[in-house]
Motif scaffolding. Structure first.
Motif, short mmCIF file in Angstrom:
data_model
loop_
_atom_site.label_atom_id
_atom_site.label_comp_id
_atom_site.label_asym_id
_atom_site.label_seq_id
_atom_site.Cartn_x
_atom_site.Cartn_y
_atom_site.Cartn_z
N SER A 177 -7.49 -1.03 -7.18
CA SER A 177 -6.23 -1.22 -6.49
C SER A 177 -6.26 -0.60 -5.10
N ASN A 178 -6.94 0.55 -4.92
CA ASN A 178 -7.04 1.11 -3.58
C ASN A 178 -7.71 0.13 -2.63
N VAL A 179 -8.77 -0.53 -3.14
CA VAL A 179 -9.48 -1.50 -2.31
C VAL A 179 -8.59 -2.72 -2.04
N ALA A 180 -7.89 -3.19 -3.08
CA ALA A 180 -7.03 -4.36 -2.91
C ALA A 180 -5.92 -4.07 -1.90
N VAL A 181 -5.32 -2.87 -1.99
CA VAL A 181 -4.25 -2.52 -1.06
C VAL A 181 -4.79 -2.42 0.37
N ALA A 233 -7.44 -3.95 1.63
CA ALA A 233 -7.79 -5.29 2.09
C ALA A 233 -6.52 -6.08 2.43
N PHE A 234 -5.49 -5.88 1.60
CA PHE A 234 -4.23 -6.58 1.82
C PHE A 234 -3.59 -6.14 3.14
N ASP A 263 -5.15 -4.78 5.70
CA ASP A 263 -5.99 -5.26 6.80
C ASP A 263 -5.67 -6.72 7.09
N GLY A 264 -5.47 -7.50 6.02
CA GLY A 264 -5.12 -8.91 6.17
C GLY A 264 -3.81 -9.08 6.92
N LEU A 265 -2.84 -8.24 6.56
CA LEU A 265 -1.53 -8.30 7.23
C LEU A 265 -1.67 -7.97 8.72
N LYS A 266 -2.46 -6.91 9.01
CA LYS A 266 -2.66 -6.50 10.41
C LYS A 266 -3.29 -7.63 11.22
N SER A 267 -4.25 -8.34 10.58
CA SER A 267 -4.95 -9.40 11.31
C SER A 267 -4.00 -10.54 11.69
N ILE A 268 -2.88 -10.66 10.97
CA ILE A 268 -1.92 -11.68 11.39
C ILE A 268 -0.70 -11.04 12.08
N ILE A 324 -1.53 -7.12 -13.92
CA ILE A 324 -0.49 -8.13 -13.66
C ILE A 324 0.80 -7.47 -13.16
N TYR A 325 1.27 -6.45 -13.89
CA TYR A 325 2.51 -5.78 -13.50
C TYR A 325 2.38 -5.16 -12.11
N LYS A 326 1.31 -4.40 -11.90
CA LYS A 326 1.20 -3.67 -10.63
C LYS A 326 1.05 -4.62 -9.46
N SER A 327 0.29 -5.72 -9.64
CA SER A 327 0.11 -6.57 -8.46
C SER A 327 1.37 -7.38 -8.17
N LEU A 328 2.07 -7.84 -9.20
CA LEU A 328 3.30 -8.61 -8.92
C LEU A 328 4.42 -7.73 -8.39
N GLN A 329 4.39 -6.44 -8.74
CA GLN A 329 5.42 -5.51 -8.25
C GLN A 329 5.16 -5.06 -6.84
N TYR A 330 3.90 -5.10 -6.45
CA TYR A 330 3.50 -4.42 -5.22
C TYR A 330 4.29 -4.87 -3.99
N ILE A 331 4.31 -6.18 -3.74
CA ILE A 331 4.97 -6.66 -2.52
C ILE A 331 6.48 -6.37 -2.52
#
Ligand SMILES: [Zn+2]
Ligand SMILES: [Zn+2]
Length: 289
Positions: A85-89, A91-92, A94-99, A170-177
């Protein structure tokens, strides 16, 4: 890429150090000792005032569920969730920053008093989880993972933690945003987390409690037993009583179902007589389908 690999490895060793520190240094905000303490408390209540008096103290699958409790609360994070999850967050973000998006915060709650931030977090997270729980019942692919939790045949506090590790993902990723869109000013949601654990323990405990009029707000053992009923009402074929900590969502959205009280209600799902009953087999079962 190297950054992500380093982050993965560091998270792994950080978590290991954290776990060792948790066990060796008791404190008032220590997850390990609160989990042990709350478990002992609810277990004691079950022994003193059981609803099903004929149910053994060391009920069917007691040890299996106790293993799940420690696995899902600690070891799964240790084995990898924390690192993934640390890596996913990262990367996520970084993705946001790139846009061109610096952060997701849409509503700033940081200036509110701490107690109200905790309350808002508790209510919103619980509502999101209620929705995710409904999805677990409705989407056939997700139901295969959630079946592990519904393979419980005799209820007791530790049954709360019998679930497939994919549920955590599933719970943590759907809750994250949605949660990241609220700008909280505090990092420590320890109280919220342990309160949910406590209510969840009680929901699965062998206790005949429903908290009187509070039952319309707070989920309770008598209501959650119906969530585990093997036979579902014809007009609710996916399930009833999806609430985690709060029952109010089920009352508001018409999924509450407590027709009468039956301590010996048959639990499980149709076809569960062929469902594996060991940790390892339950781990791989959903992937076979
Ligand atoms: Zn369920
Ligand atoms: Zn349950």
């Amino acid at each position: 890429m190297q950054d992500y690999i380093d982050l993965f490895i560091n998270s792994f060793s950080d978590y290991w150090n954290y776990l060792v520190k948790e066990i060796t240094t008791p404190s008032w905000t220590n997850y390990f000792y609160w989990l042990v303490g709350l478990s002992l408390l609810v277990f004691t209540l079950e022994i003193i005032k059981p609803w099903r008096k004929d149910q053994k103290v060391l009920r069917r699958d007691f040890w299996l569920d106790l293993f799940y409790l420690f696995f899902n609360f600690f070891l799964f994070s240790l084995v990898g969730y924390n690192s993934i999850s640390n890596v996913a967050v990262a990367a996520f973000n970084d993705g946001l920053k790139s846009i061109g998006i610096e952060n997701l915060v849409a509503i700033e709650l940081g200036s509110l008093p701490v107690w109200s931030q905790l309350l808002i977090m508790f209510i919103i997270a619980d509502f999101i989880q209620w929705n995710i729980h409904r999805l677990l019942h409705r989407v056939p692919r997700l139901w295969e993972f959630h079946k592990v939790h519904h393979s419980i045949k005799e209820m007791g506090f530790a049954a709360q933690f019998r679930f497939h590790f994919m549920e955590t993902i599933i719970y943590k990723s759907l809750q994250y945003i949605p949660l990241a869109m609220l700008g909280f000013g505090i990092e420590q949601f320890f109280i919220v987390h342990m309160l949910s654990v406590f209510i969840g323990h009680l929901n699965h405990a062998n206790l005949s409690w429903d908290y009187g009029p509070l039952k319309y707000i707070i989920n309770n053992p008598k209501m959650h037993l119906w969530h585990h009923a093997r036979d579902l009402p014809a007009d609710h074929k996916y399930g009833v009583n999806y609430g985690l900590s709060l029952s109010i969502w089920d009352y508001l959205f018409g999924t509450a179902h407590v027709p009468y009280h039956d301590a010996h209600l048959e639990l499980g799902f149709h076809g569960d007589e062929h469902y594996p009953d060991s940790f390892g087999e339950q781990l791989v079962e959903p992937f076979k389908k």
